[in-house]
Motif scaffolding. Sequence first.
Motif, PDB file in Angstrom:
ATOM      1  N   SER A 100      -8.244  -3.258  -7.899  1.00 53.99           N
ATOM      2  CA  SER A 100      -7.264  -4.197  -8.455  1.00 53.99           C
ATOM      3  C   SER A 100      -5.981  -3.481  -8.883  1.00 53.99           C
ATOM      4  O   SER A 100      -4.874  -3.970  -8.637  1.00 53.99           O
ATOM      5  N   ALA A 101      -6.118  -2.301  -9.530  1.00 53.55           N
ATOM      6  CA  ALA A 101      -4.931  -1.552  -9.954  1.00 53.55           C
ATOM      7  C   ALA A 101      -4.148  -1.052  -8.743  1.00 53.55           C
ATOM      8  O   ALA A 101      -2.912  -1.084  -8.730  1.00 53.55           O
ATOM      9  N   ALA A 102      -4.854  -0.586  -7.716  1.00 53.59           N
ATOM     10  CA  ALA A 102      -4.186  -0.144  -6.492  1.00 53.59           C
ATOM     11  C   ALA A 102      -3.471  -1.306  -5.816  1.00 53.59           C
ATOM     12  O   ALA A 102      -2.364  -1.152  -5.293  1.00 53.59           O
ATOM     13  N   ALA A 103      -4.121  -2.478  -5.810  1.00 56.95           N
ATOM     14  CA  ALA A 103      -3.520  -3.667  -5.197  1.00 56.95           C
ATOM     15  C   ALA A 103      -2.212  -4.045  -5.896  1.00 56.95           C
ATOM     16  O   ALA A 103      -1.217  -4.384  -5.248  1.00 56.95           O
TER      17      ALA A 103
ATOM     18  N   GLU B  18      -2.840   5.697   2.634  1.00 56.66           N
ATOM     19  CA  GLU B  18      -2.060   5.338   1.444  1.00 56.66           C
ATOM     20  C   GLU B  18      -2.862   4.442   0.513  1.00 56.66           C
ATOM     21  O   GLU B  18      -2.814   4.598  -0.711  1.00 56.66           O
ATOM     22  N   ILE B  19      -3.620   3.511   1.089  1.00 51.24           N
ATOM     23  CA  ILE B  19      -4.431   2.612   0.270  1.00 51.24           C
ATOM     24  C   ILE B  19      -5.547   3.374  -0.428  1.00 51.24           C
ATOM     25  O   ILE B  19      -5.797   3.198  -1.624  1.00 51.24           O
ATOM     26  N   LEU B  20      -6.243   4.252   0.307  1.00 53.63           N
ATOM     27  CA  LEU B  20      -7.325   5.021  -0.299  1.00 53.63           C
ATOM     28  C   LEU B  20      -6.798   5.890  -1.438  1.00 53.63           C
ATOM     29  O   LEU B  20      -7.411   5.949  -2.523  1.00 53.63           O
ATOM     30  N   LEU B  21      -5.684   6.566  -1.226  1.00 55.46           N
ATOM     31  CA  LEU B  21      -5.125   7.409  -2.282  1.00 55.46           C
ATOM     32  C   LEU B  21      -4.692   6.585  -3.485  1.00 55.46           C
ATOM     33  O   LEU B  21      -4.832   7.023  -4.628  1.00 55.46           O
ATOM     34  N   ALA B  22      -4.179   5.395  -3.256  1.00 53.98           N
ATOM     35  CA  ALA B  22      -3.797   4.519  -4.368  1.00 53.98           C
ATOM     36  C   ALA B  22      -5.012   4.117  -5.180  1.00 53.98           C
ATOM     37  O   ALA B  22      -4.974   4.064  -6.419  1.00 53.98           O
ATOM     38  N   VAL B  23      -6.132   3.826  -4.493  1.00 54.53           N
ATOM     39  CA  VAL B  23      -7.369   3.469  -5.193  1.00 54.53           C
ATOM     40  C   VAL B  23      -7.837   4.637  -6.061  1.00 54.53           C
ATOM     41  O   VAL B  23      -8.216   4.466  -7.228  1.00 54.53           O
TER      42      VAL B  23
END
Length: 302
Positions: free
Chosen positions: A20-23, A8-13
């Motif tokens: 920063s935008a993914a965070a 989920e984190i990788l896809l958000a990045v």
Amino acid sequence: MAQKAELEILLAVVDHGSFSAAARALGYTPSAVGKRVYQLEQRLRVPLLIRSTRRMTLTKAGQRYVEEAREILARLTALEEDIADGADSLHGTIRLTSSAAFGQRHVVPLVIEFMDLNPEVEIDMLLTDKVVDLVGEGFDIAIRSGVLPDSSLVSRKLLNNRRIPCAAPTYLERHGEPQQPQELTAHKCLRLGPEKHLSDWGFTGAAGLLSRLGPGFSCNSLEALHAACCAGRGIAWLPEFLVSNDLRTGRLTSVLPDHAEPNAGGGIFILRPEMPFLPQRVRALIDFVADHFSGKTSPRDA
């Protein structure tokens, strides 16, 4: 599940273009996001992202991993929702889009009834005559009218979409009634636009799909064309669900009834993306809508 969180984190990045935008989207700190991506790369022993001061791109391995990860997450999410839905009453959100005129008259009342029966289900509905990318824009269901193109979507026909050339009696009294489709070039014609494939009118015999029509009024709204037709502004080629009551009451009159092609309007379909696990709430709404129209031959019976 640590691995699910990493995906989920990788896809958000990737989707948001930066750590920063993914965070911000996930509610993490940028350092935490960067650490999880780094740990994933260490475990795989291959870089997934190429980082620079201006942009972030995927490596070849990263492209393959992200493509597979999206499918895995989608299947896992759908499976979890399906199991959760089956364990108790239906709940969660369904994103639904429908063509505007049919949606307003026939789909909205069904959606309201479905929510009354399933109070824990929330419906996010978009009424538009534009063709929405269900997968790309995250919609669960679409209800569309017309000739269905080949696609990867799973479809279920609800009704025929018969279209009827019609006009107000006041218009026909002033301008006369055409006896052949070719005579429409001399009449004011109310056309659905701007897409050309929506503005041609279908007739039997040599006339076929008629695109040469007299100048009148063009609009992307069926409701607007219906209003203009009822006001005596010209002849329109409108779906039966929109004009059936007007034809019965005499507010509108059918034009060229012996020449109109009954199947030119295609059908009205309910569609969904193909997926291995369909959430129970989505399946329930599809069945609810389809059951309502089951056995009906035209929208006037709905």
